[in-house]
Motif scaffolding. Structure first.
Motif, mmCIF file in Angstrom:
data_model
loop_
_atom_site.group_PDB
_atom_site.id
_atom_site.type_symbol
_atom_site.label_atom_id
_atom_site.label_comp_id
_atom_site.label_asym_id
_atom_site.label_seq_id
_atom_site.Cartn_x
_atom_site.Cartn_y
_atom_site.Cartn_z
ATOM 1 N N ALA A 35 37.482 45.091 13.169
ATOM 2 C CA ALA A 35 36.414 46.007 12.759
ATOM 3 C C ALA A 35 36.170 45.903 11.249
ATOM 4 N N ALA A 36 37.252 45.821 10.482
ATOM 5 C CA ALA A 36 37.104 45.718 9.022
ATOM 6 C C ALA A 36 36.431 44.398 8.647
ATOM 7 N N ILE A 37 36.785 43.356 9.362
ATOM 8 C CA ILE A 37 36.211 42.038 9.038
ATOM 9 C C ILE A 37 34.723 41.998 9.357
ATOM 10 N N VAL A 38 34.336 42.658 10.440
ATOM 11 C CA VAL A 38 32.898 42.741 10.758
ATOM 12 C C VAL A 38 32.153 43.415 9.604
ATOM 13 N N LEU A 39 32.723 44.496 9.103
ATOM 14 C CA LEU A 39 32.079 45.198 7.979
ATOM 15 C C LEU A 39 32.002 44.298 6.750
ATOM 16 N N LEU A 40 33.082 43.580 6.473
ATOM 17 C CA LEU A 40 33.097 42.692 5.304
ATOM 18 C C LEU A 40 32.054 41.581 5.452
ATOM 19 N N ARG A 41 31.910 41.072 6.662
ATOM 20 C CA ARG A 41 30.898 40.029 6.878
ATOM 21 C C ARG A 41 29.502 40.589 6.625
ATOM 22 N N GLY A 42 29.304 41.835 7.058
ATOM 23 C CA GLY A 42 28.004 42.484 6.815
ATOM 24 C C GLY A 42 27.727 42.599 5.324
ATOM 25 N N VAL A 43 28.761 43.018 4.574
ATOM 26 C CA VAL A 43 28.627 43.150 3.119
ATOM 27 C C VAL A 43 28.288 41.789 2.515
ATOM 28 N N ALA A 44 28.989 40.757 2.971
ATOM 29 C CA ALA A 44 28.776 39.413 2.425
ATOM 30 C C ALA A 44 27.363 38.926 2.735
ATOM 31 N N MET A 45 26.902 39.245 3.930
ATOM 32 C CA MET A 45 25.575 38.788 4.343
ATOM 33 C C MET A 45 24.492 39.438 3.497
ATOM 34 N N LEU A 46 24.663 40.742 3.239
ATOM 35 C CA LEU A 46 23.643 41.485 2.491
ATOM 36 C C LEU A 46 23.875 41.421 0.985
ATOM 37 N N ARG A 47 25.059 40.937 0.572
ATOM 38 C CA ARG A 47 25.452 40.977 -0.848
ATOM 39 C C ARG A 47 25.265 42.394 -1.404
ATOM 40 N N GLU A 48 25.639 43.352 -0.596
ATOM 41 C CA GLU A 48 25.455 44.732 -1.018
ATOM 42 C C GLU A 48 26.609 45.584 -0.505
ATOM 43 N N LEU A 49 27.262 46.265 -1.433
ATOM 44 C CA LEU A 49 28.360 47.150 -1.044
ATOM 45 C C LEU A 49 27.983 48.570 -1.449
ATOM 46 N N THR A 50 27.502 49.340 -0.491
ATOM 47 C CA THR A 50 27.159 50.726 -0.815
ATOM 48 C C THR A 50 28.434 51.560 -0.759
ATOM 49 N N PRO A 51 28.437 52.726 -1.438
ATOM 50 C CA PRO A 51 29.617 53.603 -1.341
ATOM 51 C C PRO A 51 29.944 53.952 0.115
ATOM 52 N N ARG A 52 28.916 54.093 0.926
ATOM 53 C CA ARG A 52 29.174 54.455 2.326
ATOM 54 C C ARG A 52 29.908 53.334 3.058
ATOM 55 N N THR A 53 29.481 52.118 2.824
ATOM 56 C CA THR A 53 30.164 50.987 3.472
ATOM 57 C C THR A 53 31.569 50.822 2.922
ATOM 58 N N SER A 54 31.702 51.013 1.615
ATOM 59 C CA SER A 54 33.023 50.907 1.006
ATOM 60 C C SER A 54 33.992 51.904 1.653
ATOM 61 N N ASP A 55 33.545 53.134 1.851
ATOM 62 C CA ASP A 55 34.406 54.133 2.499
ATOM 63 C C ASP A 55 34.792 53.702 3.907
ATOM 64 N N ALA A 56 33.828 53.171 4.633
ATOM 65 C CA ALA A 56 34.113 52.742 6.012
ATOM 66 C C ALA A 56 35.181 51.645 6.011
ATOM 67 N N ILE A 57 35.134 50.775 4.996
ATOM 68 C CA ILE A 57 36.132 49.699 4.918
ATOM 69 C C ILE A 57 37.497 50.261 4.494
ATOM 70 N N LEU A 58 37.503 51.061 3.419
ATOM 71 C CA LEU A 58 38.784 51.566 2.897
ATOM 72 C C LEU A 58 39.533 52.415 3.913
ATOM 73 N N ALA A 59 38.811 53.167 4.719
ATOM 74 C CA ALA A 59 39.467 54.062 5.685
ATOM 75 C C ALA A 59 40.386 53.301 6.640
ATOM 76 N N HIS A 60 40.150 52.008 6.798
ATOM 77 C CA HIS A 60 41.018 51.230 7.693
ATOM 78 C C HIS A 60 42.467 51.220 7.227
ATOM 79 N N GLY A 61 42.685 51.326 5.925
ATOM 80 C CA GLY A 61 44.064 51.315 5.423
ATOM 81 C C GLY A 61 44.871 52.473 5.989
ATOM 82 N N GLU A 62 44.303 53.665 5.936
ATOM 83 C CA GLU A 62 44.999 54.850 6.440
ATOM 84 C C GLU A 62 45.090 54.814 7.968
#
Ligand code: ASP
Ligand code: MG
Length: 463
Positions: free
Chosen positions: A97-124
């Motif tokens: 799931a995290a990798i899918v999000l990262l691929r999306g970020v890479a594709m759009l070259r855009e990291l919004t705070p909302r996407t960043s939160d969705a990615i970081l939450a995977h750690g916890e």
């Protein structure tokens, strides 16, 4: 009911996971009902953030960075649990799931705070999956709860603000019944969700805040913060090797120490527990039987006076002199308005009749300040100073503290002394290079055996 929060370093290695699980099991065995709140393991959050930023600039290492973090967690889980478990499968799902999000970020070259939160939450989410599985494997009744079902926040992604009233209601419905039934609840710190269900985070280091919010919502007996220090120490151990934990601190003492950069929980993060009158303890995961500190909203002025020492430097001391200060209403207001315009933070202030001295950060734009104050005050500048502070409830009423501190500092003579701004802060300005010798001497005076034998205060001696 208690909250047991474990920080990233307490979960970083298989042995630490086991030690944390031992602590939870032991608390349950003694009849307590723990809600466990977890950070991400080790430096996972930093690694996920690095991966997200790499994806944003199209750096191919993004997926590798994230994969490495997940694999390290999976290896720890496998070491503790063996490899046939459900948790290991959950980890693989989270990683994908995290990798899918990262691929999306890479594709759009855009990291919004909302996407960043969705990615970081995977750690916890990884830590709670592993930790719940460890407890379950020991035969304990355990429920993993997605923090997003309880930790309601606004939509300021990256620094979301929790809504305590809603959290209370959700905790009552989702956590309390499980705890009452004897189930250990394991949930994520740091992570929350908006009303519409978007994942948020409370800001870096936010899992202490989560613990306090959940503790307050449930009205627990105690919020335990398990970390890698034995509580809040009487001084920085790098400056004072025999520094030791302060047994009990008031929230205001903790706030003073935090302002001086002491390694204390940030007071704002535990405010929800403090306001609810709940004590917060800071404990060492690997030395659970050792000393610890309690930040207790009910603490009375301590008998000793000084609870802990801290220092901050370098700072620059500015002494501003003007004859116009004599009996001129509004002089200080005009003087400090100039500081405000130049965005210079004033820290300690001491005034005499025709001059006023204050400390500022060493990188403040002092040349500009001196020019702007032209005609208002003449400025003397003393660089490479430091503020040494003794913190303790009731200091202002403790007649001997200043005397003892000055005697301990001898032959160092403080250039400025600040006291009485509140009842718990005694500040001295000395040369930065005098801090090294000053701290152990002050510590010996207030916390050494000889110091303890001295009378503390006149009023105490009378009682
Ligand atoms: N894992 C998050 C961070 O590293 C939250 C926390 O540890 O408190 O910032
Ligand atoms: Mg962390």
């Amino acid at each position: 009911m208690i909250v047991m929060k474990f920080g990233g370093s307490s979960l970083a290695l298989p042995a630490r996971l086991e030690a944390a699980a031992d602590l939870v099991a032991e608390a349950r065995r003694r009849g307590r009902r723990p809600c466990v709140v977890l950070s991400a393991m080790g430096d996972t959050t930093d690694e996920l953030l690095a991966a997200a930023r790499a994806a944003e600039i199209g750096d191919a290492s993004a997926v590798e960075l994230a994969t490495a973090a997940f694999e390290r967690s999976a290896a720890a889980a496998t070491e503790v649990l063996g490899d046939a478990t459900e948790a290991v499968a959950t980890l693989a799902t989270l990683r994908e799931a995290a990798i899918v999000l990262l691929r999306g970020v890479a594709m759009l070259r855009e990291l919004t705070p909302r996407t960043s939160d969705a990615i970081l939450a995977h750690g916890e989410r990884v830590s709670t999956a592993i930790f719940a599985a460890i407890l379950a494997e020991r035969g304990l009744a355990v429920g993993e709860l997605d923090a997003r079902e309880v930790m309601r926040t606004d939509d300021r992604f990256g620094r979301a603000r929790p809504d305590p009233a809603v959290i209370r209601d959700l905790a009552d419905r989702r956590i309390a019944p499980l705890l009452q039934a004897g189930t250990i609840v394991v949930t994520q710190g740091f992570v929350g969700a908006t009303e519409r269900g978007f994942t948020t985070t409370l800001g870096r280091g936010g899992s202490d805040w989560s613990a306090a919010l959940i503790g307050a919502a449930l009205g627990v007996e105690e919020v335990q913060i398990w970390t890698d220090v034995e509580g809040v120490l009487t001084a920085d151990p790098r400056a004072v090797p025999d520094a030791r934990p302060v047994p009990v601190l008031s929230p205001a003492e903790a706030a003073e120490l935090a302002a001086f950069g002491a390694r204390v929980l940030h007071p704002a993060t535990i405010q929800p527990a403090i306001e609810a009158g709940i004590p917060v303890t800071v404990r060492h995961t690997l030395r659970p039987g050792g000393a610890f500190s309690t930040i207790d909203p009910r603490k009375r002025p301590s008998a000793r006076g000084v609870a802990a020492l801290a220092s901050r430097g370098p700072v620059t001391v500015l002494t501003m002199t003007s004859t116009r200060m004599l009996a001129t209403a509004g002089y200080l207001a005009r003087l400090f308005a100039v500081f405000g315009e130049l965005d210079i933070c004033v820290d300690l202030v001491v005034t005499a009749e025709v001059s006023v001295a204050c400390t500022v950060e060493p990188d403040a734009p002092i040349d500009r300040l001196v020019r702007a104050l032209d005609g208002l005050a003449r400025v003397e500048i003393a660089r490479d100073r430091a503020i040494v502070v003794a913190v303790g409830e009731g200091l202002r009423r403790n007649a001997l503290v200043v005397e003892r501190a000055c005697r301990a500092l001898r032959p160092i003579v403080p250039e400025l002394i600040g006291m009485g701004g509140n009842d718990r802060n005694l500040s001295f300005v000395i040369h930065q290079n005098e801090v090294g010798p000053a701290m152990p001497r002050l510590h010996a005076e207030f916390f050494g055996d000889a110091g303890a034998a001295l009378p503390v205060a006149a009023d105490e001696a009378m009682s």
